[in-house]
Design an enzyme around this catalytic site. Structure first.
Site, PDB file in Angstrom:
ATOM      1  CD  GLU A 267       5.267  14.791  10.949  1.00  0.00           C
ATOM      2  OE1 GLU A 267       5.174  15.841  10.289  1.00  0.00           O
ATOM      3  OE2 GLU A 267       6.353  14.367  11.415  1.00  0.00           O
ATOM      4  CE  LYS A 342       6.256  19.399  10.618  1.00  0.00           C
ATOM      5  NZ  LYS A 342       6.818  18.179   9.992  1.00  0.00           N
ATOM      6  CB  CYS A 376       7.670  16.297  13.398  1.00  0.00           C
ATOM      7  SG  CYS A 376       9.195  15.411  12.965  1.00  0.00           S
TER       8      CYS A 376
END
Length: 539
Positions: A267, A342, A376
């Site tokens: 990321e 995300k 993440c």
């Protein structure tokens, strides 16, 4: 010695073929087989494109100093009960298009190996045969079969039959340009086939040769295996975008040299681009970084096509309408791309960068497996991984960026749990090192790892592989997708089957994903803000 022959003394590099290679392969095929070219029995663009679409991992090119000097075309076939029966080249290859390719069958079939005449005798053919043997072992196929031209038979046709000629070559009593080489490569002559291919040299005959895989496991016949490379990426200061390109290209090249199917970057690994500029605040920094979005996507797509791998491009900030998003771009070998925004945004990202969450969570079809991406913090929400697993994901990739051990452990522990809960593989890759002059990204903590369900068919402790922490490296690991499906059906525990849907149900409201795009400047341009002029050197 000619200039061309002097070149081939350099190291032979074998890699997967890509669509970009097609024009060179057509010319090479004609140069290798001028007699067949006269009868138009050579590969055309439609044939080669079909090979790459149907079985990309079976198509190889051999390079010397960047020039293609040899190639191999391969498919997997089911020969039925009479495995060594006579057949024709056209029949066994579906007229050269490979539509009869059957990945679940046990025989890797060599449709063609061709080497430039000036490169013969310098190990090019041997390197291509070794690539085929590696593929045979990796896919757990029982053997390699091929029909070989009897290259020099025309010189002996008046004295003996094709069968007698082939037997004498196999016994070492005669030399044949093709069959003698194949015998040296460990193949055995099984029979001579008539009417295999229109070929004056062979009087239309061909040898049927076989190499048996010594590592073949019949209990896992047709095993689906993929190789994953997780890049543990060192943050360092840059002076130009070209320097960033070289660094990223190096890691993809390393992964491709190891025959990886997937390459995972961390990321926000692109944040190091901010080391080239001075910004007054994190908010200004993220806006500056977003200006590189188009160039980053173009770079990753180019590398995926060049090396024939699927690249999970970590993530990079980009404008979507009026919002700033944190987006992972997945670039596939055929040039198509998919995106994962995300979904769950940390308080830090909202406060310092103004990042907004996305709304779609698609399963992405790749040539090697069905995958999903959780960026993440997304890995810390069980329902996201469950949604991907329910849609058919076999591997979940988690690019992460954490600045301390506590943050890393949250991602690691949750990812391991997602692997057990959903019986999927979960692969992690993060940044390491530091960027002292980049606000909000000064220190990194990372340890790449690949987690499995915890059961007898997987590695001990549910960890397929893990890297040393905080050291730049590439973690490479093979994953058996058949083991995954076996565990789902008959593992020690079967959580996918034993769910109490009468008590708990997942109701997903994620938006439909955007269709994959072939041109990152086309469809993506309609959803991103590309209006900012990009300085060639960044900033």
């Amino acid at each position: 010695m000619s200039k061309a022959k002097a070149k081939v003394k350099a190291k032979v590099k074998v890699r997967r073929a890509t669509r970009k290679d097609i024009p060179a392969l057509i010319k090479l095929n004609i140069a290798a087989y001028p007699v067949l070219a006269d009868d138009n029995i050579v590969w055309g663009e439609a044939h080669l494109a079909s090979h790459l679409r149907i079985f990309p991992q079976g198509q190889f090119v051999a390079e010397v100093r960047g020039k293609i000097v040899g190639a191999a075309a391969t498919l997997v076939v089911d020969l039925g009960p009479d495995e060594l029966r006579n057949h024709t080249w056209s029949g066994i290859t579906d007229s050269g298009y490979f539509n009869n390719h059957d990945l679940d069958a046990d025989t890797l079939y060599g449709a063609d190996i061709y080497v430039h005449p000036e490169a013969r005798g310098y190990g090019v053919g041997a390197a291509l045969y070794e690539a085929r043997r590696k593929l045979c072992r990796k896919l757990n196929k029982r053997r390699i079969l091929a029909g070989g031209r009897l290259w020099n038979y025309k010189d002996h046709a008046a004295d003996m039959s094709p069968q007698e000629y082939a037997e004498k070559v196999a016994a070492g009593e005669l030399k044949d340009l093709v069959l003698s080489f194949q015998i040296r490569e460990g193949f055995e002559l099984r029979r001579v086939m008539p009417n295999y291919l229109h070929d004056p040299n062979s009087h239309n005959h061909a040898s049927l040769i076989e190499w048996s895989n010594p590592d073949y496991n019949p209990e896992k016949s047709g095993a689906r295996k993929v190789r994953v490379a997780c890049v543990q990426y060192q943050m360092r200061e840059l002076t130009s975008f070209a320097e960033f390109e070289r660094q990223v290209g190096y890691f993809v090249d390393v992964a491709a040299d190891s025959d990886a199917d997937f390459v995972l970057f961390p990321e926000l690994f692109t944040v190091q681009l901010l080391s080239m500029t001075k910004t007054k605040s994190p908010q200004e920094g993220i806006r500056q970084l977003a200006k590189y979005a188009r160039r980053v996507v173009t770079l990753l797509r180019k590398l995926a096509i060049k090396h024939g791998v699927t690249i999970i491009g970590g993530s990079h900030p980009a404008k979507v309408g009026k919002e700033m998003r944190n987006i992972c771009t997945v670039c596939m070998p055929d040039g198509s791309i998919a995106e994962q925004h995300k979904l769950h945004i940390t308080p830090n990202e909202r406060k310092w960068w103004g990042i907004s969450g996305g709304h779609a969570l698609p399963v992405i079809e790749t040539p090697a497996a069905k995958i999903g991406v959780l960026i993440c913090y997304d890995s810390e929400f069980p329902e996201a991984a469950r949604h991907l697993a329910d849609q058919g994901a076999e591997i979940i990739f988690v690019p992460f960026c954490t600045n301390d051990r506590q943050g890393y452990l949250r991602v690691r522990i949750c990812s391991a749990a997602r692997a057990v809960e959903n019986q999927v593989y979960v692969a992690l890759a993060g940044n390491v090192g530091n960027l002292p002059d980049v606000e909000n990204m000064d220190v990194q903590y990372g340890q790449a790892a690949i987690f499995t369900p915890s059961d007898f068919m997987f590695s001990r402790d549910g960890i397929a592989a893990e890297a040393d922490s905080n050291e730049e490296t590439v973690l490479i690991c093979d994953l058996d997708l058949d083991d995954l499906h076996e565990a789902r059906a008959m593992g020690t525990v079967t959580p996918r089957i034993d769910r109490r849907e009468d008590l708990f149900q997942l109701h997903a409201s994620v938006a439909a994903p955007l269709p994959p795009a072939v041109d990152p400047i086309g469809p993506l341009g309609t959803q991103r803000d590309w209006s900012v002029e990009i300085n060639p050197e960044g900033g």
